[in-house]
Structures are given as structure tokens and as C-alpha cells.
Design a protein around this motif. Sequence first.
Motif, PDB file in Angstrom:
ATOM      1  N   ASN A 294      25.634  37.469  29.152  1.00 16.59           N
ATOM      2  CA  ASN A 294      25.963  38.717  29.842  1.00 16.59           C
ATOM      3  C   ASN A 294      25.117  39.011  31.075  1.00 16.59           C
ATOM      4  N   ASP A 295      24.184  38.131  31.406  1.00 18.82           N
ATOM      5  CA  ASP A 295      23.432  38.343  32.635  1.00 18.82           C
ATOM      6  C   ASP A 295      23.914  37.443  33.761  1.00 18.82           C
ATOM      7  N   VAL A 296      24.997  36.706  33.545  1.00 20.72           N
ATOM      8  CA  VAL A 296      25.468  35.760  34.556  1.00 20.72           C
ATOM      9  C   VAL A 296      26.424  36.458  35.522  1.00 20.72           C
ATOM     10  N   PRO A 297      26.245  36.269  36.832  1.00 27.07           N
ATOM     11  CA  PRO A 297      27.180  36.862  37.795  1.00 27.07           C
ATOM     12  C   PRO A 297      28.470  36.051  37.898  1.00 27.07           C
ATOM     13  N   ILE A 298      29.421  36.598  38.640  1.00 24.65           N
ATOM     14  CA  ILE A 298      30.747  35.997  38.821  1.00 24.65           C
ATOM     15  C   ILE A 298      31.059  36.009  40.314  1.00 24.65           C
ATOM     16  N   GLN A 299      31.677  34.935  40.815  1.00 21.49           N
ATOM     17  CA  GLN A 299      32.120  34.915  42.212  1.00 21.49           C
ATOM     18  C   GLN A 299      33.547  34.388  42.299  1.00 21.49           C
ATOM     19  N   SER A 300      34.290  34.936  43.247  1.00 17.92           N
ATOM     20  CA  SER A 300      35.639  34.453  43.508  1.00 17.92           C
ATOM     21  C   SER A 300      36.081  34.968  44.879  1.00 17.92           C
ATOM     22  N   HIS A 301      37.375  34.908  45.124  1.00 16.53           N
ATOM     23  CA  HIS A 301      37.953  35.389  46.377  1.00 16.53           C
ATOM     24  C   HIS A 301      38.992  36.472  46.085  1.00 16.53           C
ATOM     25  N   ILE A 302      39.261  37.289  47.108  1.00 21.06           N
ATOM     26  CA  ILE A 302      40.318  38.284  46.970  1.00 21.06           C
ATOM     27  C   ILE A 302      40.863  38.668  48.343  1.00 21.06           C
ATOM     28  N   SER A 303      42.181  38.736  48.442  1.00 20.09           N
ATOM     29  CA  SER A 303      42.871  39.331  49.607  1.00 20.09           C
ATOM     30  C   SER A 303      42.314  38.850  50.941  1.00 20.09           C
ATOM     31  N   GLU A 304      42.221  37.530  51.062  1.00 22.14           N
ATOM     32  CA  GLU A 304      41.739  36.946  52.313  1.00 22.14           C
ATOM     33  C   GLU A 304      42.857  36.827  53.337  1.00 22.14           C
ATOM     34  N   ASN A 305      44.072  36.548  52.852  1.00 20.88           N
ATOM     35  CA  ASN A 305      45.172  36.144  53.717  1.00 20.88           C
ATOM     36  C   ASN A 305      46.467  36.729  53.147  1.00 20.88           C
ATOM     37  N   THR A 306      47.376  37.132  54.013  1.00 22.94           N
ATOM     38  CA  THR A 306      48.598  37.789  53.527  1.00 22.94           C
ATOM     39  C   THR A 306      49.453  36.857  52.668  1.00 22.94           C
ATOM     40  N   GLY A 307      49.497  35.571  53.017  1.00 23.41           N
ATOM     41  CA  GLY A 307      50.251  34.620  52.205  1.00 23.41           C
ATOM     42  C   GLY A 307      49.674  34.488  50.813  1.00 23.41           C
ATOM     43  N   GLU A 308      48.352  34.488  50.722  1.00 24.38           N
ATOM     44  CA  GLU A 308      47.659  34.420  49.429  1.00 24.38           C
ATOM     45  C   GLU A 308      47.961  35.657  48.587  1.00 24.38           C
ATOM     46  N   VAL A 309      47.929  36.837  49.205  1.00 21.30           N
ATOM     47  CA  VAL A 309      48.194  38.083  48.481  1.00 21.30           C
ATOM     48  C   VAL A 309      49.617  38.073  47.921  1.00 21.30           C
ATOM     49  N   LYS A 310      50.556  37.619  48.729  1.00 21.20           N
ATOM     50  CA  LYS A 310      51.957  37.545  48.296  1.00 21.20           C
ATOM     51  C   LYS A 310      52.105  36.579  47.122  1.00 21.20           C
ATOM     52  N   LEU A 311      51.439  35.430  47.208  1.00 17.67           N
ATOM     53  CA  LEU A 311      51.539  34.434  46.146  1.00 17.67           C
ATOM     54  C   LEU A 311      50.953  34.964  44.833  1.00 17.67           C
ATOM     55  N   VAL A 312      49.852  35.693  44.908  1.00 16.44           N
ATOM     56  CA  VAL A 312      49.248  36.267  43.702  1.00 16.44           C
ATOM     57  C   VAL A 312      50.205  37.249  43.038  1.00 16.44           C
ATOM     58  N   SER A 313      50.895  38.052  43.853  1.00 18.62           N
ATOM     59  CA  SER A 313      51.851  39.019  43.282  1.00 18.62           C
ATOM     60  C   SER A 313      53.002  38.307  42.581  1.00 18.62           C
ATOM     61  N   GLU A 314      53.379  37.118  43.070  1.00 20.45           N
ATOM     62  CA  GLU A 314      54.451  36.343  42.433  1.00 20.45           C
ATOM     63  C   GLU A 314      53.966  35.663  41.158  1.00 20.45           C
ATOM     64  N   LEU A 315      52.691  35.225  41.167  1.00 21.12           N
ATOM     65  CA  LEU A 315      52.147  34.523  40.007  1.00 21.12           C
ATOM     66  C   LEU A 315      51.793  35.471  38.859  1.00 21.12           C
ATOM     67  N   PHE A 316      51.490  36.726  39.206  1.00 20.44           N
ATOM     68  CA  PHE A 316      51.087  37.711  38.192  1.00 20.44           C
ATOM     69  C   PHE A 316      51.957  38.963  38.332  1.00 20.44           C
ATOM     70  N   PRO A 317      53.252  38.851  38.057  1.00 19.75           N
ATOM     71  CA  PRO A 317      54.180  39.966  38.302  1.00 19.75           C
ATOM     72  C   PRO A 317      53.905  41.206  37.462  1.00 19.75           C
ATOM     73  N   SER A 318      53.207  41.056  36.349  1.00 16.99           N
ATOM     74  CA  SER A 318      52.950  42.222  35.497  1.00 16.99           C
ATOM     75  C   SER A 318      51.756  43.044  35.977  1.00 16.99           C
ATOM     76  N   ASN A 319      51.015  42.528  36.959  1.00 17.90           N
ATOM     77  CA  ASN A 319      49.874  43.262  37.509  1.00 17.90           C
ATOM     78  C   ASN A 319      50.272  44.000  38.772  1.00 17.90           C
ATOM     79  N   THR A 320      49.679  45.155  38.984  1.00 17.71           N
ATOM     80  CA  THR A 320      50.040  45.966  40.151  1.00 17.71           C
ATOM     81  C   THR A 320      49.311  45.543  41.417  1.00 17.71           C
ATOM     82  N   SER A 321      48.247  44.744  41.271  1.00 18.79           N
ATOM     83  CA  SER A 321      47.488  44.343  42.464  1.00 18.79           C
ATOM     84  C   SER A 321      46.659  43.103  42.165  1.00 18.79           C
ATOM     85  N   TYR A 322      46.143  42.512  43.218  1.00 18.97           N
ATOM     86  CA  TYR A 322      45.259  41.344  43.126  1.00 18.97           C
ATOM     87  C   TYR A 322      44.004  41.713  42.334  1.00 18.97           C
TER      88      TYR A 322
END
Length: 469
Positions: free
Chosen positions: A229-257
Motif C-alpha cells: 500500500n505504499d507503492v505509487p502508480i503511474q499511467s497516462h490519461i487524455s493525451e490525444n483525442t483519438g486515444e480518448v475516443k478509443l477508451v470510450s469505445e473499449l470501456f462503454p460502461s464507464n462515463t469517462s477515461y
Amino acid sequence: MKKGLIVIGPFVHALDKLSAKCLRYCSKGAIIVGNDGTIERVLDMKQNDDSALLETQWKEYDRITLKPSQIVIPGMIDTHAHAPQYFNCGLGLDMPLLEWLNTYTFPVESKFKDLQIAIRVYTSCVRRSLMNGTTTSVYFGTIHNDATILLAKIIEEIGQRAYVGKVSMDRFAPEYYCEETHQGIDDVRKFMEQMKHFNMVKPILTPRFAVSCSEEMMKGLAEIYNEYNDVPIQSHISENTGEVKLVSELFPSNTSYAEVYDKVGLLNEKTILAHGVYLTDSEIELIKERRSTIAHCPLSNFSLCSGVLNVRKLINRGVKVSMGTDISGGYSSSMFNSIRNTLIATASASTDHIRNETDATEDTVPITIDEAFYIATVGGAEALNIESKVGNFVEGKSFDALIIDVDVKEGSIDSFNDLYSDVFTSVPAHEMEEKKLKENFSRFIFNGDDRNISKVFVQGRDVTLNLRD
């Protein structure tokens, strides 16, 4: 460092609260560092002449007395860098993100199973980062455990403070560079155990981004987070409009990235998400509530034509913001280039209302040099939850610092310090040194580079010689 160390001379650092004027300038100071690399005392000898203490209480300590052209500043904290991509710095920047990943990034990263390639690139990457003044860096590795552990060893040997992540990705990647879900999760567990043997280098969970990670993989990483529980986490979010669109298609049950990460248990106060250019207002609120951090990567955002992040808006909404080079989407390892481009990005965002023919608001105010420097130092420490250890010069924190010199013959700065008394004839003598300090600091921020960095300290240890072997 067997003895302690006293660094005598001017210093600049950001205070512990972000504001438009949060830099502290001390034109006549001393920083006393214990033999464990911890700051014991910070003296402002212009206000209180404590020089006698230096001759009594700390008389056995080694000393560095700065030249008039030198300044001590905190080391930079780079919260987003892809170590294997250092091979590609300056390449492929005419492509959008997803095309760039498939053309440049994945083919090169896949080769890091060859440890000879990994040694060569990682050694160059870490040395270059430190040479450019980054004393703490947060690195993405590759999917290969052995190569990522090798990266950690190289970092520790050279002397940088760092967080290193074995990349997790089980889809939307070439077959030659993609993990089987359960094997990938097991490899992260092994990686976490292997990282227990390091001192200055810590592990960080690294789901590449939602596009390349299945929900099952991300949930598996969340389970590992709960175990460590002391380990951090890193990732990406909403860098590019194409990426944001693809995430919405891959996770249709979620309201946002952002909700994708939240629902799988990866959005919390130890999460650093790079970019965030296209966050919605509801996502900004969610990230604030979870106390996560957005790592601003202006060079990459510009270079890959991803967009411009309105940093002021995030600050106004109470979101934690740090800064990253994002090599090699960002073409430079220098956090000072990132500071400059952060200022340019916010200046650009501040004019959006003019182009859109709308009224100016509190979100259209560009950030100041003080705020940008804070984000690159204290902001990075806050992102990693190590603000009690590094980020500025406070008693009890580690001495992670740079000695910069604005009068280096081969450098790109002309300071004209010898002309100040002739040019600024109305400035009282007692104010002239502080004026020079402020203006030398600004000249360095906008025009300086590694040639102006005379020494690099991590945990009180001078690691400069490690960079020139």
C-alpha cells in the motif's frame, strides 16, 4: 560523505505553498548538510549574520563557497519519463500518438529483452537526466522484468533518486510486444519482490494506459497495490483525442477515461497520470477528490500535436500538478526545457478566450515562473508523497541540489553582472545583490542548460563525477 558539508552562497527555492510569488531568494546564505545527506540548518545571513556559527558549531564540515555567478537550487523532479524511449529522442515527432507508438515506440521497446541494448540505452538515459539537473525521476521501463531491474541497478549505481516501473500491457500492442494477462500480473509481483533490495530506487505500478490494459489486468494491479500500500502508480490519461475516443469505445460502461481507472481501483492519492489535456470538468473533480496528480508534459503535448493543457484551470480546481519530460514524446531530457514550455503552454491557453471571442476568467491567467518552478520541484515531491523528504531547502529534508553558474564561457548565458552598478545607478547597494540573484536565476531558467550545472547532489552526495566516466 564522511563529514558534513556547508554550501555558502546564494540560493533559490520554492516555499511549501503554491502561489504566484512562492520563490524565496536568499542572496547571502548557507546550507548545512549532515553526513547522512540531510539538511541540518538553512541560514539567511543577510538577515542574521550567523557566520560565527560556521566557525564553531560546524567547523569540521567540508565547505563549498560559491562564486558570485553561482546559485544553489533544488534538483528537478521529473514525474514522467520513458527510459527505453531515450533511444528515440527527437524522432517521429511528425506523427500523432497512436501511430507514433506503433512506428517508433513498440519496435524499440521490444528489443530491451536484449540486456546489452538495455545497458547502453539506460546508462545514457540516466546520465543525461542527471546531467540536466534531474535528481529524482519517475521512469517507465518495458514489459521485461530483467531489463527493468537492470534499469534500477544502473540508476542506483549512478546515484539518482528514482521510481521505476515494469510496464504492464496485454492488448492493443503488436504480438511481439504484448503480455498474457495473468503472466503479466505475476511478473509484476516478482518485480515488486526484486525491488526490495534497492535503496534510492523504488518500484511504481505501471499500467501503460487504459487502451493497452484490459480491465482484468488493471484489477490485478490494483490487488498488488493493496498488498503493497505504499507503492505509487503511474499511467497516462487524455493525451490525444483519438486515444480518448478509443477508451470510450473499449470501456462503454464507464462515463469517462478517469472513471476507468477509478472503477478498477487505480485512482488514488498515489496515482500520477501524464498529460490530462482533454479532461472534462467531471474528471477534474474526480481526480481532485482522489487526490491524484496530473503530470504536465508540455514538450510532448506540443511535439506530437496532442494539444495544450490549461495548467491554471487544474490549479484553480485544486488538482495536484507535477511536471515531466516525457522522453521521447518530449524530445529533451531537460526539465528546464519543460519549465519553459510550461510557461509557453499556459501563455497560449491564456489567449484562448481572445480567439474564441469570450471573456477572460480566472482560468485564463498564465502561470508565473515561480509557479512553474514549484511544479517542477515541490509539485513533483507532492505527486510522489515525498514532500517531507525533498523538493526544497528545509531542515530535515534531503539535500538534493544543483549548483548552477551563469558565467560559463562555453554556455549560452551572458549575465552582464559587472555592468549592473553602471546600468542600475538608482538601485541601492544593499538591494543590488538580490536584484542580480533574481535576474541571474531568470536568465538561467530561460537560457541555461547542462553546461551551466556545475555540481549535482543527491542525498548530500556529489554525483557529478559519475556522469563523466
